[in-house]
Design a protein around this motif. Structure first.
Motif, PDB file in Angstrom:
ATOM      1  N   TYR A  38      23.254  36.700 -14.439  1.00  0.00           N
ATOM      2  CA  TYR A  38      21.994  36.996 -15.121  1.00  0.00           C
ATOM      3  C   TYR A  38      21.016  35.830 -15.014  1.00  0.00           C
ATOM      4  O   TYR A  38      19.811  36.038 -14.843  1.00  0.00           O
ATOM      5  CB  TYR A  38      22.237  37.352 -16.583  1.00  0.00           C
ATOM      6  CG  TYR A  38      23.023  38.642 -16.761  1.00  0.00           C
ATOM      7  CD1 TYR A  38      22.834  39.726 -15.908  1.00  0.00           C
ATOM      8  CD2 TYR A  38      23.966  38.763 -17.767  1.00  0.00           C
ATOM      9  CE1 TYR A  38      23.550  40.895 -16.051  1.00  0.00           C
ATOM     10  CE2 TYR A  38      24.689  39.934 -17.928  1.00  0.00           C
ATOM     11  CZ  TYR A  38      24.476  40.989 -17.073  1.00  0.00           C
ATOM     12  OH  TYR A  38      25.187  42.149 -17.231  1.00  0.00           O
ATOM     13  N   LEU A  41      19.624  35.852 -11.479  1.00  0.00           N
ATOM     14  CA  LEU A  41      18.640  36.928 -11.307  1.00  0.00           C
ATOM     15  C   LEU A  41      17.334  36.601 -12.027  1.00  0.00           C
ATOM     16  O   LEU A  41      16.247  36.874 -11.505  1.00  0.00           O
ATOM     17  CB  LEU A  41      19.211  38.254 -11.813  1.00  0.00           C
ATOM     18  CG  LEU A  41      20.316  38.863 -10.964  1.00  0.00           C
ATOM     19  CD1 LEU A  41      20.887  40.109 -11.636  1.00  0.00           C
ATOM     20  CD2 LEU A  41      19.814  39.190  -9.586  1.00  0.00           C
ATOM     21  N   THR A  44      15.576  33.999 -10.007  1.00  0.00           N
ATOM     22  CA  THR A  44      15.083  34.603  -8.769  1.00  0.00           C
ATOM     23  C   THR A  44      13.785  35.369  -9.029  1.00  0.00           C
ATOM     24  O   THR A  44      12.819  35.247  -8.261  1.00  0.00           O
ATOM     25  CB  THR A  44      16.147  35.547  -8.175  1.00  0.00           C
ATOM     26  OG1 THR A  44      17.330  34.795  -7.900  1.00  0.00           O
ATOM     27  CG2 THR A  44      15.662  36.198  -6.891  1.00  0.00           C
TER      28      THR A  44
END
Length: 112
Positions: A38, A41, A44
């Motif tokens: 998580y 992500l 990102t």
């Protein structure tokens, strides 16, 4: 020239004195914890959205204009913010690694 023969790996079955299939332990835990995925992500998404968003926001509000110079300033600002996101990710990763070491040390001292 010598060739390599693939020899199948031998397994010990229950009939040969090995453990039963129900007694074998199956480890299905993920190799990487979900919290780490998580965080990756999230960073990102931040690495994509923050520089692009800051470019368009700053070129239209801070630097006001469509000239090459103003676009260059906005691009430099976006590059700086991309580096800020990258440094933030590195700091979060280092703190996470240190917290794991501290927890392991605390468990080791507790066990003594």
């Amino acid at each position: 020239m010598a060739t390599r023969r693939n020899v199948p790996e031998k397994t010990i079955s229950e009939a040969q004195g090995g453990p039963s299939t129900s007694a074998q332990i199956s480890d299905t835990t993920p190799a990487v914890p979900a919290a780490v995925i998580y965080k990756l992500l999230g960073f990102t998404a931040a690495m994509i959205c923050i520089p692009i968003g800051s470019y368009f926001l700053s070129v239209n509000t801070i630097f006001k204009g469509k000239s090459i110079r103003n676009a260059s300033y906005a691009g430099a600002f976006a590059a700086i913010l991309a580096n800020v996101v990258l440094v933030a990710y590195i700091i979060v990763a280092m703190r996470e690694d240190q917290s794991e070491n501290i927890e392991a040390e605390a468990k080791r001292k507790k066990g003594q």
